[in-house]
Design a protein around this motif. Structure first.
Motif, PDB file in Angstrom:
ATOM      1  N   ALA A 169      -2.201   8.166 -12.875  1.00  0.00           N
ATOM      2  CA  ALA A 169      -1.966   9.246 -12.970  1.00  0.00           C
ATOM      3  C   ALA A 169      -1.799  10.830 -12.373  1.00  0.00           C
ATOM      4  CB  ALA A 169      -2.516  10.051 -14.518  1.00  0.00           C
ATOM      5  N   HIS A 170      -2.536  10.731 -11.306  1.00  0.00           N
ATOM      6  CA  HIS A 170      -2.430  12.052 -10.566  1.00  0.00           C
ATOM      7  C   HIS A 170      -1.238  12.446  -9.791  1.00  0.00           C
ATOM      8  CE1 HIS A 170      -4.779   9.060  -8.792  1.00  0.00           C
ATOM      9  NE2 HIS A 170      -5.226   9.550  -8.129  1.00  0.00           N
ATOM     10  N   LYS A 171      -0.691  10.651  -9.105  1.00  0.00           N
ATOM     11  CA  LYS A 171       0.181  10.033  -7.716  1.00  0.00           C
ATOM     12  C   LYS A 171       1.831  10.740  -8.793  1.00  0.00           C
ATOM     13  CE  LYS A 171      -2.948   7.453  -5.605  1.00  0.00           C
ATOM     14  NZ  LYS A 171      -2.624   7.408  -3.794  1.00  0.00           N
ATOM     15  N   ASP A 172       2.639  10.444  -7.872  1.00  0.00           N
ATOM     16  CA  ASP A 172       3.850  10.474  -8.750  1.00  0.00           C
ATOM     17  C   ASP A 172       4.681   8.894  -8.580  1.00  0.00           C
ATOM     18  OD1 ASP A 172       6.395  11.041  -9.647  1.00  0.00           O
ATOM     19  OD2 ASP A 172       7.176  12.641  -8.032  1.00  0.00           O
TER      20      ASP A 172
ATOM     21  N   ALA B  48       7.136   7.395 -10.073  1.00  0.00           N
ATOM     22  CA  ALA B  48       8.507   7.635 -10.659  1.00  0.00           C
ATOM     23  C   ALA B  48       9.383   7.034  -9.787  1.00  0.00           C
ATOM     24  CB  ALA B  48       8.393   8.692 -11.814  1.00  0.00           C
ATOM     25  N   THR B  49       8.756   6.072  -8.614  1.00  0.00           N
ATOM     26  CA  THR B  49      10.002   5.791  -7.849  1.00  0.00           C
ATOM     27  C   THR B  49      10.076   4.137  -7.606  1.00  0.00           C
ATOM     28  OG1 THR B  49       7.781   5.244  -6.540  1.00  0.00           O
ATOM     29  CG2 THR B  49       8.066   7.546  -6.202  1.00  0.00           C
ATOM     30  N   TYR B  50      11.799   4.046  -6.725  1.00  0.00           N
ATOM     31  CA  TYR B  50      12.425   2.948  -7.055  1.00  0.00           C
ATOM     32  C   TYR B  50      11.283   2.306  -6.790  1.00  0.00           C
ATOM     33  CZ  TYR B  50      14.928   0.032  -4.993  1.00  0.00           C
ATOM     34  OH  TYR B  50      15.828  -1.006  -4.119  1.00  0.00           O
ATOM     35  N   GLY B  51      10.742   2.683  -5.366  1.00  0.00           N
ATOM     36  CA  GLY B  51       9.667   1.503  -4.911  1.00  0.00           C
ATOM     37  C   GLY B  51       8.512   0.479  -5.759  1.00  0.00           C
ATOM     38  N   PHE B  52       8.201   1.695  -6.381  1.00  0.00           N
ATOM     39  CA  PHE B  52       7.066   1.329  -6.999  1.00  0.00           C
ATOM     40  C   PHE B  52       7.469   0.246  -8.524  1.00  0.00           C
ATOM     41  CE2 PHE B  52       3.807   2.012 -10.275  1.00  0.00           C
ATOM     42  CZ  PHE B  52       2.056   1.604  -9.379  1.00  0.00           C
ATOM     43  N   LEU B  53       8.125   0.789  -8.929  1.00  0.00           N
ATOM     44  CA  LEU B  53       8.900   0.044  -9.426  1.00  0.00           C
ATOM     45  C   LEU B  53       9.165  -1.099  -8.987  1.00  0.00           C
ATOM     46  CD1 LEU B  53       9.938   0.269 -13.242  1.00  0.00           C
ATOM     47  CD2 LEU B  53      12.493   0.832 -11.655  1.00  0.00           C
ATOM     48  N   GLY B  54       9.576  -1.663  -8.336  1.00  0.00           N
ATOM     49  CA  GLY B  54      10.329  -2.744  -7.859  1.00  0.00           C
ATOM     50  C   GLY B  54       9.175  -3.534  -7.082  1.00  0.00           C
ATOM     51  N   TYR B  55       8.192  -2.956  -7.495  1.00  0.00           N
ATOM     52  CA  TYR B  55       6.665  -3.854  -6.136  1.00  0.00           C
ATOM     53  C   TYR B  55       6.791  -5.615  -7.094  1.00  0.00           C
ATOM     54  CZ  TYR B  55       1.400  -4.426  -5.788  1.00  0.00           C
ATOM     55  OH  TYR B  55       0.470  -4.535  -5.761  1.00  0.00           O
ATOM     56  N   PRO B  56       7.158  -5.612  -8.027  1.00  0.00           N
ATOM     57  CA  PRO B  56       7.430  -7.023  -7.794  1.00  0.00           C
ATOM     58  C   PRO B  56       8.177  -7.521  -7.579  1.00  0.00           C
ATOM     59  CG  PRO B  56       6.600  -6.234 -10.183  1.00  0.00           C
ATOM     60  CD  PRO B  56       6.942  -4.913  -9.264  1.00  0.00           C
TER      61      PRO B  56
ATOM     62  N   ALA C 105       0.506  -1.094  -0.287  1.00  0.00           N
ATOM     63  CA  ALA C 105      -0.537   0.320  -0.412  1.00  0.00           C
ATOM     64  C   ALA C 105       0.581   0.982  -0.251  1.00  0.00           C
ATOM     65  CB  ALA C 105      -0.834   0.060   1.297  1.00  0.00           C
ATOM     66  N   LEU C 106       2.847   0.781   0.792  1.00  0.00           N
ATOM     67  CA  LEU C 106       2.887   2.465   0.446  1.00  0.00           C
ATOM     68  C   LEU C 106       3.895   2.676  -0.798  1.00  0.00           C
ATOM     69  CD1 LEU C 106       3.678   3.733   3.395  1.00  0.00           C
ATOM     70  CD2 LEU C 106       5.701   2.587   3.203  1.00  0.00           C
ATOM     71  N   THR C 107       3.545   1.699  -1.593  1.00  0.00           N
ATOM     72  CA  THR C 107       4.311   2.089  -2.265  1.00  0.00           C
ATOM     73  C   THR C 107       3.529   3.166  -3.219  1.00  0.00           C
ATOM     74  OG1 THR C 107       3.083   0.457  -3.545  1.00  0.00           O
ATOM     75  CG2 THR C 107       5.444  -0.327  -3.138  1.00  0.00           C
ATOM     76  N   THR C 108       2.444   2.869  -3.032  1.00  0.00           N
ATOM     77  CA  THR C 108       1.602   4.107  -4.061  1.00  0.00           C
ATOM     78  C   THR C 108       0.999   5.033  -2.947  1.00  0.00           C
ATOM     79  OG1 THR C 108      -1.073   3.081  -4.204  1.00  0.00           O
ATOM     80  CG2 THR C 108       0.228   3.038  -6.179  1.00  0.00           C
ATOM     81  N   GLU C 109       0.677   4.828  -1.640  1.00  0.00           N
ATOM     82  CA  GLU C 109       0.273   5.604  -0.540  1.00  0.00           C
ATOM     83  C   GLU C 109       0.884   6.705   0.212  1.00  0.00           C
ATOM     84  OE1 GLU C 109      -3.170   6.619  -1.293  1.00  0.00           O
ATOM     85  OE2 GLU C 109      -3.118   4.851  -3.027  1.00  0.00           O
TER      86      GLU C 109
END
Ligand code: SF4
Length: 349
Positions: free
Chosen positions: A133-136, A138-146, A60-64
């Motif tokens: 699209a309303h959230k940023d 472009a983070t390392y954490g979001f890319l690394g989700y899988p 949840a933290l990856t997007t929130e």
């Protein structure tokens, strides 16, 4: 692989899967989409398999990450619903991801050798960037989700992961990460199977995807009058303006809910009456509300129990955390040993 195959009824030679893992982001109260799309299946799986079900709060933290405040409040609310639908803590290990720090450690190890192009070509990554699209993101954490997902699954050496078709690429990536680890260091991880789960196409009452953020959900915990009102508001066949016009259940967003609550014989009758303009949408949705309330009554009764015994819910989570932690520690000891990080240098037990 179809779920029936797992039970061995049709293909006795199919390998018997033993351990299942699945998780859900903490979003608070569970709605009918969560129930029919996952929880109902989780409940069935626990009868035949050793199941680990976890609250994916780090996911949840990856997007929130900008406003994580509500996440911790959502956790007990969600687990209360899990228990209410019939997840049994004696059969299933129910735990919270962030309580098991080893997930972060394994995520770090996997991150060292997971090629970035694997993550960039992940279709869910691209879809979610567009959807949110309303959230940023472009983070390392979001890319690394899988990679975090792979750590969640492989930590428990799960044999199978129940997923809908859109999640298959993530399990595939977990298999690739397991293979790469096993090749680089030592073969300690099994490659989990995809347990393809048919997820019914349910929409919210306004016809959009059922989502808390759209305010269009029917919650498992909705009181009867609220649930009945929401069912009355459901979009039906938009090409049927009047009761005297023939309707078409395949165009109606209420009908998929009928499918989940009524026997085939009744479905056939409704279909025939709708097409012949003998059944109006008001009456039809009244039937739906009644069937839903009847089927969800035991869940709501259990929910009242757990609401009155919130400490019990917390105890169940703590016990689940302890069980999960035991397995996670064992796996991480193997991982450290395989990678060559000898335990004797560690000052913290
Ligand atoms: S009669 Fe029932 S199935 Fe037919 S359009 Fe109305 S609500 Fe849908």
């Amino acid at each position: 692989m179809a779920l029936e195959d797992l039970y061995g009824s049709e293909e006795p030679e199919a390998p018997k899967l033993k351990r299942i893992l699945s998780g859900m982001r903490p979003t608070g109260k569970m709605h009918l989409g969560n129930y029919y799309g996952a929880l109902d299946n989780w409940k069935r799986l626990q009868e035949d398999f050793q199941c680990f079900y976890f609250v994916a709060d780090w996911h949840a933290l990856t997007t929130e990450y900008e406003s994580p405040g509500p996440i911790s409040g959502y956790i007990p609310e969600m687990v209360t619903d899990w228990l209410s639908v019939g997840l049994d803590p004696l059969k299933s290990t129910i735990f919270v991801q962030s309580a098991i720090r080893e997930h972060a450690e394994l995520y770090l190890v996997f991150g060292m050798f997971t090629p970035v192009p694997w993550l960039e070509r992940n279709p869910t990554y691209k879809d979610q960037i567009l959807e949110l699209a309303h959230k940023d993101l472009a983070t390392y954490g979001f890319l690394g989700y899988p990679v975090l997902q792979a750590a969640d699954i492989l930590m428990y050496k799960a044999d199978g992961v129940p997923v809908g078709v859109d999640q298959v690429p993530h399990v595939e990536m977990t298999r690739e990460i397991a293979r790469r680890f096993n090749h680089l260091y030592r073969p300690i991880f099994p490659e989990p199977e995809v347990l393809l789960t048919e997820i019914p196409k349910l929409t919210g009452i306004d016809g959009r995807k059922m989502s808390k953020s759209y305010g269009n959900c029917i919650y498992l915990s909705d009181p009867p009058e609220v649930m009945a009102k929401k069912v009355r508001q459901m979009t039906t066949d938009t090409q049927r303006p009047y009761k005297k016009d023939p309707g078409e259940p395949d165009r109606c967003l209420a009908f998929p809910f009928h499918r989940l609550n009524l026997p085939q014989e009744r479905l056939d009758e409704i279909t025939a009456d709708c097409r012949a303009a003998k059944l109006g949408c008001v009456d039809c949705k009244k039937m739906l509300a009644e069937a839903l309330l009847k089927n969800l009554a035991p869940i709501q009764e259990r929910r009242r129990y757990y609401e009155a015994h919130a400490d019990e819910v917390l105890d169940i989570m703590h016990q689940g955390n302890d069980r999960a932690r035991q397995q996670a520690r064992q796996t991480m000891a193997e991982v450290r040993d395989a990678v060559g990080f000898n335990e004797k240098f560690q000052l913290v037990p």
